[in-house]
Design a protein around this motif. Structure first.
Motif, PDB file in Angstrom:
ATOM      1  N   ALA A  42       9.667   3.218  -5.429  1.00 19.05           N
ATOM      2  CA  ALA A  42       8.575   2.475  -4.803  1.00 19.05           C
ATOM      3  C   ALA A  42       8.684   0.992  -5.117  1.00 19.05           C
ATOM      4  O   ALA A  42       8.493   0.130  -4.243  1.00 19.05           O
ATOM      5  CB  ALA A  42       7.231   3.022  -5.295  1.00 19.05           C
ATOM      6  N   LEU A  43       9.013   0.676  -6.361  1.00 24.06           N
ATOM      7  CA  LEU A  43       9.084  -0.710  -6.812  1.00 24.06           C
ATOM      8  C   LEU A  43      10.172  -1.481  -6.076  1.00 24.06           C
ATOM      9  O   LEU A  43       9.923  -2.526  -5.463  1.00 24.06           O
ATOM     10  CB  LEU A  43       9.330  -0.739  -8.319  1.00 24.06           C
ATOM     11  CG  LEU A  43       9.340  -2.110  -8.991  1.00 24.06           C
ATOM     12  CD1 LEU A  43       7.978  -2.753  -8.910  1.00 24.06           C
ATOM     13  CD2 LEU A  43       9.771  -1.977 -10.443  1.00 24.06           C
ATOM     14  N   PHE A  44      11.391  -0.952  -6.114  1.00 19.82           N
ATOM     15  CA  PHE A  44      12.502  -1.656  -5.490  1.00 19.82           C
ATOM     16  C   PHE A  44      12.440  -1.581  -3.964  1.00 19.82           C
ATOM     17  O   PHE A  44      12.922  -2.485  -3.275  1.00 19.82           O
ATOM     18  CB  PHE A  44      13.830  -1.109  -6.006  1.00 19.82           C
ATOM     19  CG  PHE A  44      14.125  -1.511  -7.417  1.00 19.82           C
ATOM     20  CD1 PHE A  44      14.422  -2.823  -7.720  1.00 19.82           C
ATOM     21  CD2 PHE A  44      14.081  -0.585  -8.446  1.00 19.82           C
ATOM     22  CE1 PHE A  44      14.688  -3.211  -9.022  1.00 19.82           C
ATOM     23  CE2 PHE A  44      14.344  -0.955  -9.748  1.00 19.82           C
ATOM     24  CZ  PHE A  44      14.648  -2.285 -10.047  1.00 19.82           C
ATOM     25  N   ARG A  66      13.263  -8.730   2.988  1.00 19.27           N
ATOM     26  CA  ARG A  66      13.592  -8.667   4.418  1.00 19.27           C
ATOM     27  C   ARG A  66      12.600  -9.497   5.235  1.00 19.27           C
ATOM     28  O   ARG A  66      12.988 -10.204   6.170  1.00 19.27           O
ATOM     29  CB  ARG A  66      13.560  -7.224   4.910  1.00 19.27           C
ATOM     30  CG  ARG A  66      14.777  -6.404   4.515  1.00 19.27           C
ATOM     31  CD  ARG A  66      14.805  -5.098   5.275  1.00 19.27           C
ATOM     32  NE  ARG A  66      14.906  -5.322   6.711  1.00 19.27           N
ATOM     33  CZ  ARG A  66      14.832  -4.341   7.621  1.00 19.27           C
ATOM     34  NH1 ARG A  66      14.638  -3.091   7.235  1.00 19.27           N
ATOM     35  NH2 ARG A  66      14.939  -4.611   8.904  1.00 19.27           N
ATOM     36  N   GLY A  67      11.335  -9.430   4.843  1.00 20.10           N
ATOM     37  CA  GLY A  67      10.335 -10.229   5.539  1.00 20.10           C
ATOM     38  C   GLY A  67      10.577 -11.717   5.384  1.00 20.10           C
ATOM     39  O   GLY A  67      10.404 -12.497   6.319  1.00 20.10           O
ATOM     40  N   MET A  68      11.000 -12.126   4.173  1.00 19.64           N
ATOM     41  CA  MET A  68      11.265 -13.538   3.927  1.00 19.64           C
ATOM     42  C   MET A  68      12.456 -14.032   4.736  1.00 19.64           C
ATOM     43  O   MET A  68      12.457 -15.135   5.271  1.00 19.64           O
ATOM     44  CB  MET A  68      11.510 -13.767   2.437  1.00 19.64           C
ATOM     45  CG  MET A  68      10.281 -13.576   1.563  1.00 19.64           C
ATOM     46  SD  MET A  68      10.672 -13.634  -0.201  1.00 19.64           S
ATOM     47  CE  MET A  68      11.340 -15.286  -0.337  1.00 19.64           C
ATOM     48  N   THR A  69      13.506 -13.202   4.847  1.00 21.05           N
ATOM     49  CA  THR A  69      14.694 -13.616   5.588  1.00 21.05           C
ATOM     50  C   THR A  69      14.417 -13.723   7.085  1.00 21.05           C
ATOM     51  O   THR A  69      15.049 -14.495   7.795  1.00 21.05           O
ATOM     52  CB  THR A  69      15.853 -12.622   5.369  1.00 21.05           C
ATOM     53  OG1 THR A  69      15.414 -11.299   5.713  1.00 21.05           O
ATOM     54  CG2 THR A  69      16.289 -12.642   3.920  1.00 21.05           C
ATOM     55  N   LYS A  70      13.456 -12.942   7.590  1.00 16.54           N
ATOM     56  CA  LYS A  70      13.103 -13.021   8.999  1.00 16.54           C
ATOM     57  C   LYS A  70      12.272 -14.268   9.305  1.00 16.54           C
ATOM     58  O   LYS A  70      12.390 -14.863  10.372  1.00 16.54           O
ATOM     59  CB  LYS A  70      12.323 -11.771   9.421  1.00 16.54           C
ATOM     60  CG  LYS A  70      13.171 -10.520   9.471  1.00 16.54           C
ATOM     61  CD  LYS A  70      12.348  -9.321   9.891  1.00 16.54           C
ATOM     62  CE  LYS A  70      13.200  -8.045   9.952  1.00 16.54           C
ATOM     63  NZ  LYS A  70      12.393  -6.871  10.340  1.00 16.54           N
ATOM     64  N   VAL A  71      11.426 -14.664   8.355  1.00 17.28           N
ATOM     65  CA  VAL A  71      10.559 -15.826   8.568  1.00 17.28           C
ATOM     66  C   VAL A  71      11.308 -17.132   8.363  1.00 17.28           C
ATOM     67  O   VAL A  71      11.078 -18.117   9.048  1.00 17.28           O
ATOM     68  CB  VAL A  71       9.333 -15.743   7.628  1.00 17.28           C
ATOM     69  CG1 VAL A  71       8.529 -17.045   7.693  1.00 17.28           C
ATOM     70  CG2 VAL A  71       8.473 -14.551   7.993  1.00 17.28           C
ATOM     71  N   TYR A  85      12.595  -4.853  -1.658  1.00 14.64           N
ATOM     72  CA  TYR A  85      13.511  -4.936  -0.525  1.00 14.64           C
ATOM     73  C   TYR A  85      12.763  -5.299   0.754  1.00 14.64           C
ATOM     74  O   TYR A  85      13.217  -6.130   1.555  1.00 14.64           O
ATOM     75  CB  TYR A  85      14.243  -3.603  -0.353  1.00 14.64           C
ATOM     76  CG  TYR A  85      15.157  -3.553   0.851  1.00 14.64           C
ATOM     77  CD1 TYR A  85      16.356  -4.263   0.868  1.00 14.64           C
ATOM     78  CD2 TYR A  85      14.811  -2.796   1.980  1.00 14.64           C
ATOM     79  CE1 TYR A  85      17.187  -4.226   1.981  1.00 14.64           C
ATOM     80  CE2 TYR A  85      15.632  -2.754   3.089  1.00 14.64           C
ATOM     81  CZ  TYR A  85      16.825  -3.463   3.084  1.00 14.64           C
ATOM     82  OH  TYR A  85      17.640  -3.432   4.179  1.00 14.64           O
ATOM     83  N   GLY A  86      11.597  -4.675   0.964  1.00 13.61           N
ATOM     84  CA  GLY A  86      10.802  -4.975   2.144  1.00 13.61           C
ATOM     85  C   GLY A  86      10.319  -6.411   2.169  1.00 13.61           C
ATOM     86  O   GLY A  86      10.335  -7.076   3.207  1.00 13.61           O
ATOM     87  N   LEU A 129       0.830  -1.210   0.000  1.00 14.66           N
ATOM     88  CA  LEU A 129       0.000   0.000   0.000  1.00 14.66           C
ATOM     89  C   LEU A 129       0.866   1.263   0.000  1.00 14.66           C
ATOM     90  O   LEU A 129       0.571   2.232  -0.708  1.00 14.66           O
ATOM     91  CB  LEU A 129      -0.924  -0.011   1.209  1.00 14.66           C
ATOM     92  CG  LEU A 129      -1.977  -1.129   1.238  1.00 14.66           C
ATOM     93  CD1 LEU A 129      -2.758  -1.087   2.553  1.00 14.66           C
ATOM     94  CD2 LEU A 129      -2.916  -1.005   0.050  1.00 14.66           C
ATOM     95  N   ILE A 130       1.930   1.260   0.793  1.00 12.81           N
ATOM     96  CA  ILE A 130       2.826   2.414   0.829  1.00 12.81           C
ATOM     97  C   ILE A 130       3.490   2.608  -0.521  1.00 12.81           C
ATOM     98  O   ILE A 130       3.571   3.721  -1.054  1.00 12.81           O
ATOM     99  CB  ILE A 130       3.886   2.237   1.937  1.00 12.81           C
ATOM    100  CG1 ILE A 130       3.217   2.229   3.317  1.00 12.81           C
ATOM    101  CG2 ILE A 130       4.936   3.344   1.860  1.00 12.81           C
ATOM    102  CD1 ILE A 130       4.159   1.913   4.452  1.00 12.81           C
ATOM    103  N   ALA A 131       3.974   1.492  -1.095  1.00 13.83           N
ATOM    104  CA  ALA A 131       4.624   1.566  -2.399  1.00 13.83           C
ATOM    105  C   ALA A 131       3.652   2.040  -3.472  1.00 13.83           C
ATOM    106  O   ALA A 131       4.029   2.788  -4.384  1.00 13.83           O
ATOM    107  CB  ALA A 131       5.205   0.200  -2.776  1.00 13.83           C
TER     108      ALA A 131
END
Length: 222
Positions: free
Chosen positions: A198-200, A208-213, A204-205, A50-52
Motif C-alpha cells: 500500500a505504501l509504495f 506518476r501524477g507529478m510526471t503527468k502534471v 508510485y501513484g 484512501l485506497i492505500a
C-alpha cells in the motif's frame, strides 16, 4: 505533548513487543495523518491515499491477528498504535500552524518525556558504554530526526511528510534481523508485505501524477 506521547510509546512498543510489529503498525501513519488532517484542517486526501489506507488497514489486521491476546506482544502493539497517533498529531499541528516556530516545541517535548519517564527509573547506575549509546540515540536519532522532520513537514502536506517518514519501516526489521537475530512472525511478514504494498503503491501513484502534471506546467511557463 503529542511528540512526547509518540516517543514514550514508541520506545515502549519496541521494549514490550516485536520491532517488526511496531514498524508495521507505524507504517499506517501517513493514512492516519491524512484522515486527521482532513477533519482538522480540511486537507482532502487523494483517492490513491484512501485506497492505500484501506489496503494498509487490512495488513495491520493481519499482523494484529497473528498472535494471541495474552502476553506482552499485544501491549507492545497497543503502544505502537499510540505512537502512530502521536506522530500524526504532530504532523497535522505543524502543518496547520506553519507560522508558529515548532523547534522550541520539539525541545520541550524532550523535557516532558524525561519528566514522565523519571518515575519509571529503577537505578541511576549507568555504565560508560550505555552513556555513549544513550547520547548517540538522543543526538542522532531523536534530536536530529525531530529537527529535520520539523523543518521538512512545514513545506509539504502532512500526509506526504509522514509518508516519507514511514519509509523506515522496511529497513528496521532488516537491521534488527541482521544485528540481533530477531525473526519476525509469519503474520508480521504477511501483514508487513501488505502494508508496504500500500505504501509504495501510493508513492508510485503520486510520482506518476507529478510526471503527468510537470510537462504541462513547463509548457505553460514557456
Amino acid at each position: 505533548m503529542f511528540s512526547s506521547m509518540s516517543m514514550i510509546t514508541g520506545i515502549g512498543a519496541l521494549r514490550y513487543g516485536s520491532i517488526a510489529d511496531a514498524m508495521v503498525i507505524y507504517a499506517t501513519v501517513p493514512f492516519v495523518t491524512a484522515a486527521i488532517a482532513y477533519v482538522v484542517i480540511g486537507e482532502k486526501p487523494t483517492r490513491s491515499t484512501l485506497i492505500a489506507a484501506a489496503v494498509a488497514l487490512f495488513g495491520v489486521v493481519i499482523t494484529l491477528g497473528g498472535q494471541s491476546l495474552e502476553g506482552g506482544a499485544w501491549f507492545g502493539k497497543f503502544l505502537a498504535v499510540f505512537m502512530t497517533l502521536g506522530m500524526a498529531g504532530v504532523s497535522v499541528l505543524m502543518r496547520k500552524y506553519q507560522s508558529v516556530p515548532m523547534l522550541p516545541a520539539m525541545g520541550a517535548s524532550a523535557f516532558f518525556t524525561s519528566i514522565f519517564s523519571f518515575w519509571f527509573v529503577k537505578s541511576f547506575n549507568v555504565s560508560t558504554h550505555d552513556i555513549v549509546l544513550i547520547g548517540l540515540f538522543g543526538i542522532v536519532q531523536n534530536a536530529a530526526g525531530l529537527v529535520l522532520y520539523t523543518l521538512g513537514s512545514r513545506r509539504i502536506p502532512a500526509a506526504e511528510a509522514t509518508l516519507i517518514a514511514a519509509l523506515e519501516v522496511p529497513f528496521t526489521p532488516l537491521w534488527v534481523w541482521l544485528v540481533m537475530g530477531e525473526t519476525p512472525p509469519t503474520a508480521t511478514l504477511i501483514g508487513g508485505g501488505v502494508v508496504l504494498l500500500a505504501l509504495f503503491g501510493h508513492i508510485y501513484g503520486e510520482l506518476r501524477g507529478m510526471t503527468k502534471v510537470a510537462p504541462e506546467g513547463f509548457q505553460a511557463g514557456i
